[in-house]
Motif scaffolding. Structure first.
Motif, PDB file in Angstrom:
ATOM      1  N   PRO A 493       0.792  -1.233   0.000  1.00  0.00           N
ATOM      2  CA  PRO A 493       0.000   0.000   0.000  1.00  0.00           C
ATOM      3  C   PRO A 493       0.824   1.283   0.000  1.00  0.00           C
ATOM      4  N   ALA A 494       2.139   1.192   0.191  1.00  0.00           N
ATOM      5  CA  ALA A 494       2.975   2.394   0.333  1.00  0.00           C
ATOM      6  C   ALA A 494       2.838   3.368  -0.839  1.00  0.00           C
ATOM      7  N   PRO A 495       2.836   2.911  -2.096  1.00  0.00           N
ATOM      8  CA  PRO A 495       2.743   3.884  -3.203  1.00  0.00           C
ATOM      9  C   PRO A 495       1.463   4.713  -3.187  1.00  0.00           C
ATOM     10  N   PHE A 496       0.386   4.153  -2.625  1.00  0.00           N
ATOM     11  CA  PHE A 496      -0.869   4.891  -2.576  1.00  0.00           C
ATOM     12  C   PHE A 496      -0.798   6.090  -1.633  1.00  0.00           C
ATOM     13  N   ASP A 497       0.158   6.059  -0.725  1.00  0.00           N
ATOM     14  CA  ASP A 497       0.321   7.152   0.234  1.00  0.00           C
ATOM     15  C   ASP A 497       1.499   8.060  -0.125  1.00  0.00           C
ATOM     16  N   ASP A 498       2.029   7.897  -1.334  1.00  0.00           N
ATOM     17  CA  ASP A 498       3.213   8.660  -1.751  1.00  0.00           C
ATOM     18  C   ASP A 498       2.923   9.405  -3.048  1.00  0.00           C
ATOM     19  N   PRO A 499       2.502  10.675  -2.963  1.00  0.00           N
ATOM     20  CA  PRO A 499       2.174  11.430  -4.185  1.00  0.00           C
ATOM     21  C   PRO A 499       3.316  11.494  -5.186  1.00  0.00           C
ATOM     22  N   ALA A 500       4.568  11.369  -4.715  1.00  0.00           N
ATOM     23  CA  ALA A 500       5.705  11.423  -5.632  1.00  0.00           C
ATOM     24  C   ALA A 500       5.693  10.255  -6.606  1.00  0.00           C
ATOM     25  N   ARG A 501       4.944   9.212  -6.289  1.00  0.00           N
ATOM     26  CA  ARG A 501       4.902   8.031  -7.153  1.00  0.00           C
ATOM     27  C   ARG A 501       3.603   7.928  -7.949  1.00  0.00           C
ATOM     28  N   TRP A 502       2.683   8.857  -7.728  1.00  0.00           N
ATOM     29  CA  TRP A 502       1.427   8.823  -8.477  1.00  0.00           C
ATOM     30  C   TRP A 502       1.670   9.287  -9.909  1.00  0.00           C
ATOM     31  N   ALA A 503       0.991   8.688 -10.857  1.00  0.00           N
ATOM     32  CA  ALA A 503       1.089   9.101 -12.259  1.00  0.00           C
ATOM     33  C   ALA A 503      -0.287   8.964 -12.902  1.00  0.00           C
ATOM     34  N   MET A 504      -0.930  10.107 -13.136  1.00  0.00           N
ATOM     35  CA  MET A 504      -2.272  10.111 -13.713  1.00  0.00           C
ATOM     36  C   MET A 504      -2.254  10.136 -15.239  1.00  0.00           C
ATOM     37  N   THR A 505      -1.088  10.387 -15.823  1.00  0.00           N
ATOM     38  CA  THR A 505      -0.961  10.418 -17.277  1.00  0.00           C
ATOM     39  C   THR A 505       0.279   9.630 -17.683  1.00  0.00           C
ATOM     40  N   TRP A 506       0.358   9.291 -18.985  1.00  0.00           N
ATOM     41  CA  TRP A 506       1.513   8.570 -19.500  1.00  0.00           C
ATOM     42  C   TRP A 506       2.772   9.413 -19.400  1.00  0.00           C
ATOM     43  N   ARG A 507       2.653  10.717 -19.680  1.00  0.00           N
ATOM     44  CA  ARG A 507       3.819  11.593 -19.580  1.00  0.00           C
ATOM     45  C   ARG A 507       4.339  11.649 -18.148  1.00  0.00           C
ATOM     46  N   ALA A 508       3.421  11.717 -17.176  1.00  0.00           N
ATOM     47  CA  ALA A 508       3.847  11.743 -15.776  1.00  0.00           C
ATOM     48  C   ALA A 508       4.513  10.423 -15.395  1.00  0.00           C
ATOM     49  N   PHE A 509       3.976   9.312 -15.927  1.00  0.00           N
ATOM     50  CA  PHE A 509       4.561   8.005 -15.635  1.00  0.00           C
ATOM     51  C   PHE A 509       5.992   7.925 -16.157  1.00  0.00           C
ATOM     52  N   LEU A 510       6.190   8.364 -17.410  1.00  0.00           N
ATOM     53  CA  LEU A 510       7.538   8.320 -17.979  1.00  0.00           C
ATOM     54  C   LEU A 510       8.497   9.220 -17.205  1.00  0.00           C
ATOM     55  N   ARG A 511       8.005  10.400 -16.840  1.00  0.00           N
ATOM     56  CA  ARG A 511       8.865  11.341 -16.117  1.00  0.00           C
ATOM     57  C   ARG A 511       9.249  10.786 -14.748  1.00  0.00           C
ATOM     58  N   LYS A 512       8.293  10.246 -14.025  1.00  0.00           N
ATOM     59  CA  LYS A 512       8.587   9.761 -12.672  1.00  0.00           C
ATOM     60  C   LYS A 512       9.369   8.455 -12.717  1.00  0.00           C
ATOM     61  N   ARG A 513       9.075   7.604 -13.678  1.00  0.00           N
ATOM     62  CA  ARG A 513       9.855   6.369 -13.787  1.00  0.00           C
ATOM     63  C   ARG A 513      11.287   6.695 -14.158  1.00  0.00           C
ATOM     64  N   GLY A 514      11.453   7.674 -15.069  1.00  0.00           N
ATOM     65  CA  GLY A 514      12.804   8.065 -15.456  1.00  0.00           C
ATOM     66  C   GLY A 514      13.584   8.643 -14.300  1.00  0.00           C
ATOM     67  N   ALA A 515      12.888   9.436 -13.442  1.00  0.00           N
ATOM     68  CA  ALA A 515      13.562  10.007 -12.272  1.00  0.00           C
ATOM     69  C   ALA A 515      14.007   8.911 -11.316  1.00  0.00           C
ATOM     70  N   GLY A 516      13.161   7.891 -11.143  1.00  0.00           N
ATOM     71  CA  GLY A 516      13.533   6.795 -10.266  1.00  0.00           C
ATOM     72  C   GLY A 516      14.690   5.988 -10.812  1.00  0.00           C
TER      73      GLY A 516
END
Length: 528
Positions: A493-516
């Motif tokens: 459940p940890a990612p659900f409580d971590d806004p830094a890992r939320w991605a509501m769009t594909w662009r946000a997913f790519l950006r946050k995955r790339g940062a990780g």
């Protein structure tokens, strides 16, 4: 399947990527025809219709797939979930998950081509449905005088009620002093949140330990010169009906406030009680619950707002009116709160609800209520025979649902309600609804066996619950590590409580995955 015997179940596991990871450049599912010469000559290039400052410099990175790829993708996703049509979905208390007759979809095909900006002269039949369903059906069911179908769900309906109240107080010059809304902790959270969003302060009443609801004396102590209104659900989510509700509305009226009725739990009181006789000035029904239209996964819904004649002038515009010969969309309402949603709201939801109510008639609606109440009492007897289950509050008769507790099971085995709901999935049952927050009832769960479900359905659901409870006593770890036969396993459940890992769009997913990945030193090419 007979006598509630457990069936074998295992969900398909496809490990399906998100749609933006599928396909390749140049693949197409459809070729859009070129613009006809006559149209191009009349309006010019389509590009010129978009202001220069809003034009994209590069095309959006949309998925490029063929039709078979799209079909496979979404069919695989659909096999990975337990929807209303696949399982016995009576566990979703307060949601009233009922069957929506498929003939309604055929009716909807007849309005599929209607445009929201179409001339009212050309949609008289559709406007007649909207007018008659509010002016005749819901008016008779509730006793309220006028309805709007603009709100897109229960919370927005409560917000509309709050805006109507705010406009009413403003017109009377009382908005500065009357700024408090009274509600109860077992009313739906939107009965507090929506008025707060509209600018009101919230006074929340908690239940008496014996009655399971606030006492009338507690209400008397809460009202004051600052009371703007009462926003309340009845029956509450515990299934307890406040039999003194007419006294409550009288107390609030004498204090100078108005009363709004959250009727999202109205399924078992259709044709039994009415908002008007209980003293309410306004309220709403959820057409996507009580009136059978599908929920739409938080998508198309309708909170049908009703008001008394005195408050009708504040309804959102446009209002559908009838002059004896034609139906019209009336915008000229100076006291209206304006719009809460585009156009006329989710019209297909209203059409389904109209068809459902029309097919049942008054006697059928009363039978809906009686069957729902009977189903709830039958399920109660089955559930209370299961070890580890408790029924808080010393109130025997409940209406449409009951908020039970697994606290005894948790104390004895360490297995809690979230463990139980995950394990139920392994037997082909969608996880149940626990409770709104805060958990006043510890380790809660709230089933609602409305009229859709047969005795065999209820028996099977209760058998699954009994089986999981027995497993909790015999092998707690099996339950705590569930699900084992679903499309996914137990989630962190940890990612659900971590806004830094939320991605509501594909662009946000790519950006946050790339940062990780960059932080781990494994980054590939950066996304857009």
């Amino acid at each position: 399947m007979t006598d509630g015997a457990l069936r074998r179940y295992h969900a398909p596991v496809w490990n399906e990527p998100v749609v933006s990871e599928l396909g390749r450049r140049g693949e197409r599912g459809i070729f859009v025809p070129s613009t006809e010469n006559g149209i191009r000559k009349a309006v010019g290039p389509a590009r010129t219709l978009v202001p220069k400052g809003m034009r994209r410099r590069v095309p959006p990175r949309l998925p490029e797939l063929s039709q078979p790829q799209v079909l496979r993708h979404f069919l695989r996703l659909s096999q990975s979930v337990l929807g209303m049509d696949l399982n016995i979905d009576l566990g979703e208390g307060t949601c009233t998950m009922k069957h929506s007759p498929k003939v309604h979809e055929e009716v909807l095909r007849r309005i599929a081509e209607v445009h929201p900006l179409q001339d009212p002269e050309t949609i008289q039949g559709l406007l007649e449905i909207l007018y008659e369903f509010g002016h005749t059906f819901l008016r008779e069911i509730s006793g309220l005088d006028a309805f709007s179908f603009q709100p897109g769900g229960g919370s927005e309906a409560v917000y509309t009620n709050a805006c109507i109240l705010r406009k009413h107080l403003e017109r009377r010059g009382e908005l500065e002093t009357r700024n408090e809304i009274i509600t109860t902790i077992f009313s739906h959270p939107c009965d507090a949140a929506s008025p707060a969003t509209a600018g009101f302060k919230i006074v929340t009443l908690y239940p008496d330990e014996r009655m399971g609801r606030p006492t009338t004396e507690a209400l008397k102590a809460a009202v004051s010169k600052h009371t703007a209104g009462l926003f309340i659900t009845n029956p509450e989510d515990t299934g307890i009906f406040n039999t003194e509700i007419d006294e409550w509305t009288r107390i609030v009226h004498e204090a100078g406030g108005l009363c709004a009725y959250d009727q999202a739990n109205a399924n078992a009181i259709l044709g039994v009680t009415r908002a008007r006789e209980a003293g309410f000035d306004m309220g709403f029904f959820n057409l996507h619950k009580t009136f059978s239209s599908p929920h739409g996964s938080d998508g198309p819904a309708c909170g049908a707002v009703g008001v008394t004649r005195e408050l009708e002038r504040y309804l959102p515009v446009p209002v559908v009116t009838f002059d004896g010969s034609k139906y019209r969309l009336e915008y000229d309402r100076p006291d209206s709160i304006g719009k809460v949603r585009d156009f006329l709201g989710s019209v297909p939801v209203v059409v389904r609800a109209y068809a459902w109510a029309l097919s049942l008639g008054a006697d059928g609606l009363r039978q809906v209520a009686e069957t729902s109440m009977l189903n709830n009492r039958y399920l109660e007897k089955k559930i209370l025979a299961i070890p580890g289950v408790g029924k808080p509050y010393a109130v025997d008769a409940r209406v449409d649902q009951i908020r039970y507790s697994w606290q005894k099971l948790k104390d004895e085995t360490g297995v809690g309600t979230e463990d139980i709901e995950r394990r139920m999935v392994d037997y082909g049952i969608q996880s149940y609804f626990l409770s709104h927050h805060p958990w006043v009832v510890p380790e809660p769960f709230t089933p609602e066996p409305c009229e859709t479900y047969s005795k065999a359905d209820i028996d099977y659901w209760a058998t699954v619950l009994r089986q999981v409870a027995a497993e909790a006593y015999a092998d707690p770890q099996t339950v705590k590590s569930a699900p084992h036969r679903s499309s996914i396993s137990k989630m962190d459940p940890a990612p659900f409580d971590d806004p830094a890992r939320w991605a509501m769009t594909w662009r946000a997913f790519l950006r946050k995955r790339g940062a990780g990945e960059r932080a781990r030193g494994t980054a590939g090419p950066r996304g857009p």
